[in-house]
Write an enzyme that holds these catalytic residues in place. Sequence first.
Site, PDB file in Angstrom:
ATOM      1  N   ALA A 101      44.214  32.083  45.018  1.00  0.00           N
ATOM      2  CA  ALA A 101      44.676  31.476  46.261  1.00  0.00           C
ATOM      3  C   ALA A 101      43.800  30.287  46.650  1.00  0.00           C
ATOM      4  CB  ALA A 101      44.674  32.513  47.381  1.00  0.00           C
ATOM      5  N   GLY A 104      44.908  35.806  42.464  1.00  0.00           N
ATOM      6  CA  GLY A 104      46.325  35.487  42.325  1.00  0.00           C
ATOM      7  C   GLY A 104      46.679  34.901  40.983  1.00  0.00           C
TER       8      GLY A 104
END
Length: 337
Positions: free
Chosen positions: A143, A188
């Site tokens: 992220a 992520g």
Amino acid sequence: MPLPCAAPMLARCLRGATAAGAASASRILLGGGMLGMHAAAGHAAAAAQTAVTAASEAARGVRSVSTASAAGGGSELHVVVDPQAEPYEGVSIVSLCRPSSRNAIGRQLLSELAEAINTLRQERTTRCVVLRSAVPGVFCAGADLKERARMTQHEVSEFVSALRRTFCELQAMPIPTLAVVDGPALGGGAELALACDVRVIGPGAVFAFPEAQLGVIPGAGGTQRLPRAIGQARAKELIFTGRRVDAAEALRLGLAEHAVTEGSALEKALQLAKAISRSAPLSLRMAKEAINQGANVDLATGMRLEEAYYAQLLHTKDRREGLAAFAERREPCYMGE
């Protein structure tokens, strides 16, 4: 084992079948319930028929591309889709291109990735997708924490929901997907790789799930896909500690299916994608759906699902073409019908 996602793949095929659009460029720049665990096996045949019909209709469609920018107007694109020519015809490469932030996932990159997935799901020529980084030395840093720090709590919640939904859409694409990882895939980024069907890694690959060190947990499927890939105990250890896993250990744990020690991981993935793209498109869709759905039911129900999906291919033109090509000792010409 694959993870079920809330939006059914069959419904996505239906939406793709009605989508319209066209593009003649050879290079595309993108800007801006499954059958549940407790579903009766009697519904499988109807669902499979729907998937075959929709996939066949989608195969006759044309590529739909939006050139609208995601976030930031005319800013530089963060996701690029390249349909390949011979010898890799039928393969599309999706490249992450945000070098300034090591491919960190911000609003714009996520929006463009979602659009790429939606476009590829609809168009007729792609039979395998290869997801890779165009930034040397990194796959995806996870992220964009600088951007997230400026978000309100509500905005963070909405963003993570969109991230989770997009990765579910990637996993449920009716096309095989390969992730090429030859650099850090963190948070992520690791979850993104796990949402693909197969992972091919290079010597620089590193996986880590550092969210617990930041006061949260993996929020885009990591707590669900990771244990299905490597087992609960190992997944807990990696998530609890956040420690980094190098390429050799990643292969040993089952985080990757192929590891390249010499040469190009992308080239290895393209060779695998080429082999996949020789298969009948409807067969690829049905096989992927049967595996994904069967992983979440008992064996007896899974066998009935397999029977239903197999039966829906019996009347396709591609099946007849496959038999004819075998009898005539030639390469089949599959049309996705």
